[in-house]
Scaffold this motif. Structure first.
Motif, short mmCIF file in Angstrom:
data_model
loop_
_atom_site.label_atom_id
_atom_site.label_comp_id
_atom_site.label_asym_id
_atom_site.label_seq_id
_atom_site.Cartn_x
_atom_site.Cartn_y
_atom_site.Cartn_z
N UNK A 126 69.30 72.04 52.44
CA UNK A 126 69.88 72.28 51.14
C UNK A 126 69.39 73.62 50.61
N UNK A 127 70.21 74.28 49.81
CA UNK A 127 69.82 75.53 49.18
C UNK A 127 69.11 75.27 47.85
N UNK A 128 68.65 76.35 47.24
CA UNK A 128 68.04 76.37 45.90
C UNK A 128 66.68 75.65 45.90
N UNK A 129 66.32 75.02 44.76
CA UNK A 129 64.95 74.53 44.60
C UNK A 129 64.83 73.05 44.90
N UNK A 130 63.62 72.63 45.27
CA UNK A 130 63.35 71.20 45.47
C UNK A 130 63.51 70.46 44.15
N UNK A 131 63.04 71.06 43.05
CA UNK A 131 63.09 70.38 41.76
C UNK A 131 64.52 70.04 41.35
N UNK A 132 65.46 70.96 41.55
CA UNK A 132 66.84 70.75 41.08
C UNK A 132 67.77 70.24 42.17
N UNK A 133 67.56 70.68 43.43
CA UNK A 133 68.51 70.37 44.49
C UNK A 133 67.95 69.49 45.60
N UNK A 134 66.65 69.22 45.55
CA UNK A 134 66.08 68.30 46.53
C UNK A 134 66.75 66.93 46.47
N UNK A 158 57.28 77.13 46.83
CA UNK A 158 58.30 77.05 45.79
C UNK A 158 59.67 77.52 46.27
N UNK A 159 59.68 78.51 47.17
CA UNK A 159 60.95 79.07 47.63
C UNK A 159 61.52 78.36 48.84
N UNK A 160 60.66 77.73 49.63
CA UNK A 160 61.12 77.04 50.83
C UNK A 160 60.30 75.76 51.04
N UNK A 161 60.83 74.67 50.52
CA UNK A 161 60.15 73.39 50.63
C UNK A 161 60.52 72.73 51.97
N UNK A 162 59.52 72.33 52.72
CA UNK A 162 59.72 71.62 53.98
C UNK A 162 59.00 70.27 53.84
N UNK A 179 65.52 78.47 48.98
CA UNK A 179 66.17 79.14 47.84
C UNK A 179 67.51 79.78 48.19
N UNK A 180 67.57 80.53 49.30
CA UNK A 180 68.79 81.29 49.61
C UNK A 180 69.54 80.76 50.83
N UNK A 181 69.27 79.52 51.23
CA UNK A 181 69.88 78.97 52.45
C UNK A 181 71.24 78.34 52.14
N UNK A 182 72.15 79.12 51.61
CA UNK A 182 73.45 78.57 51.21
C UNK A 182 74.29 78.14 52.41
N UNK A 183 74.02 78.72 53.57
CA UNK A 183 74.74 78.32 54.78
C UNK A 183 74.32 76.96 55.30
N UNK A 184 73.22 76.42 54.76
CA UNK A 184 72.75 75.11 55.21
C UNK A 184 73.00 74.01 54.20
N UNK A 244 52.91 66.79 46.20
CA UNK A 244 52.34 67.15 47.50
C UNK A 244 52.23 68.66 47.64
N UNK A 245 53.29 69.37 47.29
CA UNK A 245 53.26 70.84 47.39
C UNK A 245 52.19 71.43 46.49
N UNK A 246 52.09 70.90 45.26
CA UNK A 246 51.12 71.43 44.31
C UNK A 246 49.69 71.10 44.71
N UNK A 247 49.53 70.12 45.60
CA UNK A 247 48.19 69.72 46.06
C UNK A 247 47.92 70.22 47.48
N UNK A 248 48.59 71.30 47.85
CA UNK A 248 48.31 71.95 49.13
C UNK A 248 48.86 71.24 50.34
N UNK A 249 49.90 70.43 50.16
CA UNK A 249 50.51 69.74 51.28
C UNK A 249 49.92 68.38 51.58
N UNK A 250 49.23 67.80 50.61
CA UNK A 250 48.64 66.47 50.81
C UNK A 250 49.73 65.43 51.00
N UNK A 251 49.51 64.49 51.92
CA UNK A 251 50.44 63.38 52.10
C UNK A 251 50.28 62.44 50.91
#
Length: 258
Positions: A126-134, A158-162, A179-184, A244-251
């Motif tokens: 998905x494109x854009x942000x995890x917060x809005x488009x996740x 923030x720009x590329x959530x995996x 953020x910019x992966x509109x092709x996906x 998780x992202x804000x805590x350094x990738x903690x599960x």
């Protein structure tokens, strides 16, 4: 185009936008304040994609007993999820979903992947942000896997959530929102013990209209198109991805958000 239903009033943060929307969408009334529609409408659509605003945007209508549909995502934090959970528990008529749940490309596989064997891998981009488009990615795959998620781990930024999600049925779900992966936008892969396939979302009109038909049907019948428990779990997944992202990738275990 839904028989017996029409939008009669509009309000936007920028008053000039409301005038433009009214002209384009043939909405007869522009109001000065959102609360001005109370007593004049049967239901309300809160059509913003900022989860942290939705409690306060919805509050006047919830307190007035007016059914509310909230655009995705409903929330992006624990406190606001607790507020909506309380309201729903009180019997308030509140719905929220991503239109991706209704995508005709995905619907045939909703809890119907037997031809693939046991699901082992699901991915969505998905494109854009995890917060809005996740939530678009999450709700693309959630009706396929069904509920029952155990953990969430976001190793991106923030720009590329995996994000890796683990399902109790032994399914590993990988979601990437960049953020910019509109092709996906809206690409889903399913891999099972016997076969696999790839799906691509394309018909936006069908998805959005079907979503609104579900809301109108709910207003008429009182039957939810989606159980609240599923909406709540989806919000927990979204929130866990942020934490998780804000805590350094903690599960993050989903049980932590109960």
């Amino acid at each position: 185009g839904i028989p017996g239903a029409k939008v009669t009033h509009v309000w936007t943060d920028d008053p000039a936008d409301a005038v433009d929307v009214a002209k384009v969408a043939l909405i007869p009334n522009v109001v000065a304040r959102p609360e001005d529609v109370i007593g004049k409408v049967d239901a309300v659509l809160v059509a913003t994609d900022k989860g942290f605003e939705h409690v306060e945007r919805a509050r006047p209508f919830v307190e007035a007993g007016i059914p509310v549909f909230i655009d995705k995502p409903m929330v992006d934090n624990r406190q606001d999820l607790a507020t909506f959970t309380k309201w729903v528990g009180e019997g308030r008529a509140i719905l929220s979903s991503s239109a991706m749940r209704y995508a005709k490309e995905y619907v045939p596989y909703h809890r119907a992947t037997h031809a693939l064997g046991k699901l082992r891998h699901v991915s969505a981009t998905m494109a854009k942000s995890w917060e809005a488009y996740g939530i678009h990615a999450l709700e693309s795959v959630y009706p396929i896997t069904g509920p029952g998620y155990v953990s969430v781990q976001n190793i991106g930024d923030k720009d590329s959530n995996v994000v890796h999600l683990r399902h109790r049925d032994g399914i590993d779900v990988i979601i990437q929102t960049t953020k910019d992966m509109f092709g996906g936008f809206g690409m889903v892969t399913l891999g099972g013990t016997s076969a696999g396939l790839q799906l691509r979302f394309s018909d936006t009109y069908h998805a959005f209209k079907t979503q609104l038909e579900g809301y109108v049907s709910y207003l008429r019948t009182g039957t939810r198109p989606v159980p609240w428990e599923e909406t709540r779990e989806l919000m927990q997944l979204l929130i866990a991805g942020i934490e998780s992202r804000e805590q350094g990738g903690r599960k993050v275990l989903l049980s932590e958000l109960e």
